[in-house]
Design a protein around this motif. Sequence first.
Motif, mmCIF file in Angstrom:
data_model
loop_
_atom_site.group_PDB
_atom_site.id
_atom_site.type_symbol
_atom_site.label_atom_id
_atom_site.label_comp_id
_atom_site.label_asym_id
_atom_site.label_seq_id
_atom_site.Cartn_x
_atom_site.Cartn_y
_atom_site.Cartn_z
ATOM 1 N N VAL A 1 3.702 -16.544 -0.932
ATOM 2 C CA VAL A 1 2.488 -16.542 -1.535
ATOM 3 C C VAL A 1 2.117 -15.396 -2.150
ATOM 4 N N HIS A 2 1.729 -15.259 -3.655
ATOM 5 C CA HIS A 2 1.557 -13.969 -3.959
ATOM 6 C C HIS A 2 0.034 -14.030 -4.356
ATOM 7 N N LEU A 3 -0.485 -12.474 -4.100
ATOM 8 C CA LEU A 3 -2.058 -13.119 -4.223
ATOM 9 C C LEU A 3 -2.409 -11.774 -5.799
ATOM 10 N N THR A 4 -3.384 -12.327 -6.058
ATOM 11 C CA THR A 4 -3.570 -11.151 -7.354
ATOM 12 C C THR A 4 -5.507 -11.188 -6.864
ATOM 13 N N LEU A 5 -5.520 -9.549 -6.540
ATOM 14 C CA LEU A 5 -6.970 -9.649 -5.700
ATOM 15 C C LEU A 5 -7.293 -8.661 -6.813
ATOM 16 N N THR A 6 -8.575 -8.537 -7.136
ATOM 17 C CA THR A 6 -9.565 -7.265 -7.731
ATOM 18 C C THR A 6 -9.049 -6.129 -6.866
ATOM 19 N N LEU B 1 -4.892 6.044 -8.118
ATOM 20 C CA LEU B 1 -2.740 5.352 -8.251
ATOM 21 C C LEU B 1 -3.100 3.937 -7.528
ATOM 22 N N GLU B 2 -4.045 3.604 -6.600
ATOM 23 C CA GLU B 2 -3.091 2.268 -5.520
ATOM 24 C C GLU B 2 -3.507 1.103 -6.430
ATOM 25 N N HIS B 3 -4.218 1.296 -6.792
ATOM 26 C CA HIS B 3 -4.256 -0.573 -7.648
ATOM 27 C C HIS B 3 -3.532 -1.151 -8.743
ATOM 28 N N VAL B 4 -2.409 -0.325 -9.225
ATOM 29 C CA VAL B 4 -1.835 0.313 -10.758
ATOM 30 C C VAL B 4 -0.241 0.040 -10.429
ATOM 31 N N VAL B 5 -0.514 0.707 -9.002
ATOM 32 C CA VAL B 5 1.406 1.461 -8.765
ATOM 33 C C VAL B 5 1.310 -0.417 -8.229
ATOM 34 N N GLY B 6 2.958 -0.933 -8.631
ATOM 35 C CA GLY B 6 3.855 -1.970 -8.623
ATOM 36 C C GLY B 6 4.330 -1.832 -7.334
ATOM 37 N N ASP B 7 5.374 -3.046 -6.913
ATOM 38 C CA ASP B 7 5.987 -2.798 -5.948
ATOM 39 C C ASP B 7 7.786 -1.994 -5.865
ATOM 40 N N GLU B 8 8.136 -2.176 -7.068
ATOM 41 C CA GLU B 8 9.192 -0.847 -7.508
ATOM 42 C C GLU B 8 8.926 -0.251 -7.375
ATOM 43 N N VAL B 9 7.701 0.891 -8.306
ATOM 44 C CA VAL B 9 7.338 2.057 -8.077
ATOM 45 C C VAL B 9 7.344 2.314 -6.748
ATOM 46 N N LEU B 10 6.377 1.502 -6.077
ATOM 47 C CA LEU B 10 6.478 1.907 -4.175
ATOM 48 C C LEU B 10 7.811 1.894 -3.529
ATOM 49 N N ARG B 11 8.851 1.420 -4.240
ATOM 50 C CA ARG B 11 10.382 1.482 -3.487
ATOM 51 C C ARG B 11 10.701 2.783 -3.350
ATOM 52 N N ARG B 12 10.819 3.140 -4.836
ATOM 53 C CA ARG B 12 11.318 3.961 -5.715
ATOM 54 C C ARG B 12 10.728 5.838 -4.559
ATOM 55 N N LEU B 13 9.327 5.457 -4.749
ATOM 56 C CA LEU B 13 8.703 6.507 -3.767
ATOM 57 C C LEU B 13 8.929 7.083 -2.500
ATOM 58 N N ASP B 14 8.968 5.526 -2.355
ATOM 59 C CA ASP B 14 9.838 5.474 -0.900
ATOM 60 C C ASP B 14 10.585 6.316 -0.687
ATOM 61 N N VAL B 15 11.572 5.693 -1.334
ATOM 62 C CA VAL B 15 13.093 6.712 -1.830
ATOM 63 C C VAL B 15 13.251 7.655 -1.739
ATOM 64 N N LEU B 16 12.601 8.400 -2.369
ATOM 65 C CA LEU B 16 12.586 9.831 -3.085
ATOM 66 C C LEU B 16 11.059 10.874 -1.484
ATOM 67 N N VAL B 17 10.645 9.927 -1.091
ATOM 68 C CA VAL B 17 9.871 11.112 -0.116
ATOM 69 C C VAL B 17 10.653 11.000 1.051
ATOM 70 N N LYS B 18 11.499 9.715 1.736
ATOM 71 C CA LYS B 18 12.394 10.164 2.180
ATOM 72 C C LYS B 18 13.858 11.341 1.728
ATOM 73 N N LEU B 19 14.122 11.337 1.087
ATOM 74 C CA LEU B 19 15.063 11.957 0.405
ATOM 75 C C LEU B 19 14.668 13.848 0.763
ATOM 76 N N VAL B 20 13.376 13.730 0.088
ATOM 77 C CA VAL B 20 12.727 15.174 0.566
ATOM 78 C C VAL B 20 12.533 15.453 1.823
ATOM 79 N N GLN B 21 11.984 14.790 2.502
ATOM 80 C CA GLN B 21 11.496 15.256 3.358
ATOM 81 C C GLN B 21 12.907 15.343 4.455
ATOM 82 N N THR B 22 14.701 14.961 4.359
ATOM 83 C CA THR B 22 14.962 15.127 4.964
ATOM 84 C C THR B 22 16.328 16.090 4.726
ATOM 85 N N ASN B 23 16.035 16.739 3.393
ATOM 86 C CA ASN B 23 16.827 17.626 2.434
ATOM 87 C C ASN B 23 16.265 18.922 2.808
ATOM 88 N N ARG B 24 16.653 20.187 2.906
ATOM 89 C CA ARG B 24 15.857 20.957 2.861
ATOM 90 C C ARG B 24 15.831 21.166 1.488
#
Length: 161
Positions: free
Chosen positions: A5-10, A108-131
């Motif tokens: 169930v998807h909710l749209t919260l303010t 940012l928190e109320h305007v960033v979508g799920d796809e952007v978050l998933r891709r940011l997570d990938v980028l963070v992991k890449l940066v954290q694991t690649n010196r």
Amino acid sequence: MTLTVHLTLTPSQENYLEHIWHLSRKGRVRVVDLAEAVGVKRPSVTRAVNNLTALGLVRHEQYGTIEFTGKGFRAAHYIARRDASLKLFLTEVLLFDPLKADEEVCRLEHVVGDEVLRRLDVLVKLVQTNRSVQRKLEQELQSNPLARKPGNHAIGAKLHV
């Protein structure tokens, strides 16, 4: 079969869920605690909690504690995870000071979508694991004037009126 169930919260509802989430990690949550955390008067919190109750996100008896329903717990967990992901991106990838990152997460928190978050997570992991990526990014952020000067950015322009 799983029902999603998807909710749209303010933004306000999300903020209340986020505050309840953080307070509940320390113990029971009362209206007075939530009012103090949010920085508003108790009647405002009571209205907000009644609204969240009507949405099926929390349970609250008058003068009692505020507790998540299953749906509310999942929504609050998502909000907390989203905010943590944004903060990690800002501090680990863009090298923001943690306090400045908190301010930016609030924007940012109320305007960033799920796809952007998933891709940011990938980028963070890449940066954290690649010196080598970390070093290159640090060098670019330190040497690029667009990255250093507030209000000076390639996309959009800050209006000075």
